[in-house]
Scaffold this motif. Structure first.
Motif: not given
Length: 746
Positions: A561-564, A548-549, A554-556, A572-575
């Protein structure tokens, strides 16, 4: 009518759209699929002309709906799926039994979903066990990838959200005509224009260069093939005038001293003599960029490269110089600043991450890395020693087709080679030399019409999957309507072929299942998707942002990388933004590498005194196989043309609208003259969307960058004159004429 959230099928901007599919009754009477724009930070609800008309390709009157086999009469005839797949499998088994695994090659495309790109790379290495796989992204992002990997340790075209450009005080754009190729992206240049900071390097006064008119910035109209000289001169000024961010260089880079010494030789007056940009403009541009940089209290600066600067035998060097300039100004990893490369094809980013490139395994791992081989082999359930080694880049692969030591069969997925490859007539001859050419396509493209076997496949709105945008944002492609009867997805085709070739497991047909395997295979790699799934991406898009923050840019979507993460921990929120603390190199520092200019491979000479520049236009995309089938787009740009400056036209005795012959060392093309002051007096511009005598890529050179393997598309030397009656060049025999194959072999 059913509404489905999806994305445009064309460029890497991947504009968000909603598709309104008619119900069965409406579809039966030919009701169209409706397209409306949808909010995403990249396109803000807008679409270009191609996007608004994209659904018309779904109703193409010559849509392929049944397999085709070439008969003894040399013509393509309808066949059943079993007949087609049995023939392909039998021929592949026979060729490999006689000539080895390397007798079969695979050529992929940057428009394939991540799932299909991954499955294609796995099929080549596990089922065919051939090293010979590459894809048309080699024609698009190879130099940018090579330069970024060398400097930063990772290649993500834009290591920041595209919307971040909106806050920049200055943007240097080299070799990209965004206003025509990705129109919605131009909105993100508004602040730079308002600040007088849009700097466009382009030999033409393109639509994007025109955005810098009227004190909105500067058009640096360089001699074709000299973008590198412009960058070296800008770097010279940055150091000579004490504008470099020395603290950043000391803390975050290596090699700065070598670069500083190398650019000492490129003072602006010397650079002007080579690139044609006035020395005063070079100094002013460098000062504008520096003033916008964080060190000097500016609001931010970005340096962006595109194909015009990269499709060259010195493309990697040019990208390296752009990165050097960005590092000298302290931009990468700083809020509101950075360097990026503008990916072209729809999945040009994801397509190069998961196994289509000749030297890579999923997750952007190197195929010659023992640890990478072991990890991926474990996911695939095979012995690492059974995986082939690196293959060869696309141009070299095409050169080897049908030769005694080269592949004798080629499987083509998502690429129209005889229009999009350099020195296209030579490519056509190599295809003619094959024992077997199999093409998966949606429509009878020029390459499909040369094939022994044509397999009809689903297209964008008829399939599920994921795409990765130019900014590394992983997006969902969703099925909005059923494909025509008789059409299969490439996942189904690869599954069925694998079965016939003796591999009965490991090729599922459900895209969500394929993605889950891709995620496991990518785990721990530079492009780590292991924390993603179709379900999570759906949830993120439905919520608008995750977590949410996150900010509006970055919406949508989620950015790799999005590691498990282990069970019980937050996902992970993504990069969205890379390099904020460190670079993924062995010591955490960016590598600066000294480079120098050597000029175009095919430079001007007495019998070819004019430069040819190639590129795209607003209405068409890539080889034109899709857009030339949309009536509104075809009517707006119906034929090949050559932009010619009035001075050159006067010297040649050519009037606007007359036909001209353009001759390189490889071929002669015919085009309509468009006389316009936007061209340079020493150059002509041709779009590359057409085939036949108007094909620009029949003229281009297949010389390649020694680091990236990128061909020299953008600049070659030609002779231009008023057209004379008769054919523009000798007829290239059709591939079905078997006598040509025998001539090639002998």
């Amino acid at each position: 009518m059913t509404s489905t959230a999806s994305h445009c099928p064309y460029c890497a901007l991947q504009c968000a759209m909603t598709l309104g599919a008619p119900d069965d009754a409406a579809r039966a009477v030919g009701a169209p699929v409706a397209v409306t724009g949808r909010q995403l930070p990249t396109n803000r609800g807008g679409l270009c002309q191609k996007g608004w008309t994209s659904a018309q390709v779904l109703r193409a009157p010559d849509r392929l709906t049944t397999p085709l086999l070439r008969g003894q009469d040399g013509e393509l005839h309808p066949a059943t799926w079993d007949e087609a797949l049995d023939l392909v499998a039998g021929r592949l088994l026979g060729l490999q039994a006689e000539h080895g695994p390397g007798s079969v090659a695979v050529f992929g495309g940057g428009g394939l979903t991540n799932e299909k790109a991954y499955a294609l790379g796995k099929f080549a290495r596990v089922v065919l066990r051939t090293p010979f796989i590459d894809y048309n992204g080699r024609f698009c992002m190879a130099s940018a990838a090579a330069g970024a990997n060398r400097a930063f340790g990772v290649d993500r075209g834009l290591p920041f959200p595209l919307a971040d450009l909106g806050g920049a005080q200055a943007v240097l754009l080299l070799g990209s005509n965004l206003a025509e190729t990705m129109p919605p992206s131009s909105a993100h240049l508004a602040r730079a224009r308002a600040e007088g900071g849009l700097l466009v390097v382009d030999p033409r006064h393109s639509a994007t260069a025109a955005l810098a008119d009227d004190d909105k910035g500067m058009h640096l109209q360089a001699v074709p093939g000299t973008d590198l000289v412009v960058l070296l001169a800008l770097l010279h000024v940055v150091w000579a005038e004490g504008l470099a961010d020395t603290s950043y260089l000391d803390e975050r880079t290596t090699g700065a001293d070598d670069v500083r010494r190398s650019v000492a030789a490129w003072w602006p007056e010397r650079a002007e003599a080579v690139c044609g940009v006035p020395a005063s403009d070079l100094r002013h541009a460098a000062r504008l960029l520096a003033a916008a940089s964080p060190l000097h209290g500016g609001a931010g600066a970005y340096i962006l490269t595109g194909r015009g600067a990269e499709q060259s035998t010195q493309g990697t060097a040019t990208v390296t110089a752009a990165i050097n300039l960005a590092l000298a100004l302290g931009l990468p990893g700083r809020p509101g600043s950075g360097y990026g490369a503008i990916t072209g094809q729809g999945n040009g980013q994801g397509g190069r991450e998961h196994g289509q490139k000749s030297d890579q395994l999923p997750g952007y791992r190197r195929i010659d890395d023992p640890a990478a081989r072991a990890h991926v082999a474990g996911v695939w359930g095979v012995d690492p020693d059974d995986l082939p080694g690196p293959g060869v880049p696309a141009v070299e692969l095409l050169r080897r087709l049908g030769t005694p030591q080269g592949p004798r069969a080629l499987l083509v997925h998502g690429c129209n080679l005889v229009v999009s490859a350099p020195d296209a007539d030579a490519v056509r001859r190599r295809l003619a030399a094959l024992d077997l050419l199999v093409v998966c396509d949606v429509v009878p493209s020029e390459t499909a019409l040369l094939a022994d076997v044509v397999l009809p496949v689903t297209q964008w709105a008829e399939e599920e999957g994921t795409m990765t945008s130019l900014e590394g944002r992983v997006l969902r492609r969703r099925r909005a309507l059923a494909p025509p009867a008789g059409v299969r997805s490439e996942l189904e085709i690869l599954h069925d072929l694998a079965q016939r070739l003796g591999v009965t497991r490991g090729f599922p047909t459900d895209p969500a299942v394929v993605f889950d395997e891709l995620a496991r295979a990518s785990a721990g790699g530079p492009a780590d998707y292991s924390g993603l799934s179709h379900a999570r991406l759906d949830a993120v898009e439905a919520a608008g942002q995750d977590p949410a923050d996150q900010d509006d840019a970055t919406r949508g979507g989620l950015f790799w990388p999005v590691p498990a993460r282990p069970a019980g921990q937050p996902a992970h929120p993504g990069t969205p933004r890379l390099f904020t603390r460190t670079f993924p190199t062995s010591d955490g520092r960016a590598r600066m590498v000294a480079v120098d200019h050597h000029g175009p491979h095919d430079d001007l000479r007495p019998d070819a005194p004019v430069y040819l520049i190639t590129g795209r236009v607003l209405q068409h995309y890539q080889s034109g196989a899709q857009t030339r089938r949309v009536p509104a787009l075809a009517a707006a740009q119906p034929e090949p043309y050559a932009e010619i400056h009035p001075l050159l036209a006067d010297r040649l005795g050519v009037a606007d609208g007359e036909m001209v012959e353009i001759t390189s060392a490889r071929a002669t093309a015919l085009a309509v003259a468009h006389v316009t002051p936007s061209a340079r007096p020493d150059a002509v511009f041709m779009p590359f969307h057409w085939s036949g005598v108007g094909s620009a890529n029949r003229l281009t050179s297949d010389a390649t960058d020694p680091v990236s393997g990128m061909p020299d598309f953008k600049v070659c030397a030609v002779d231009v004159r008023a057209a004379t009656p008769g054919p523009a060049s000798p007829r290239v025999p059709h591939r079905s004429e078997r006598d040509e194959r025998e001539v090639v072999r002998r």
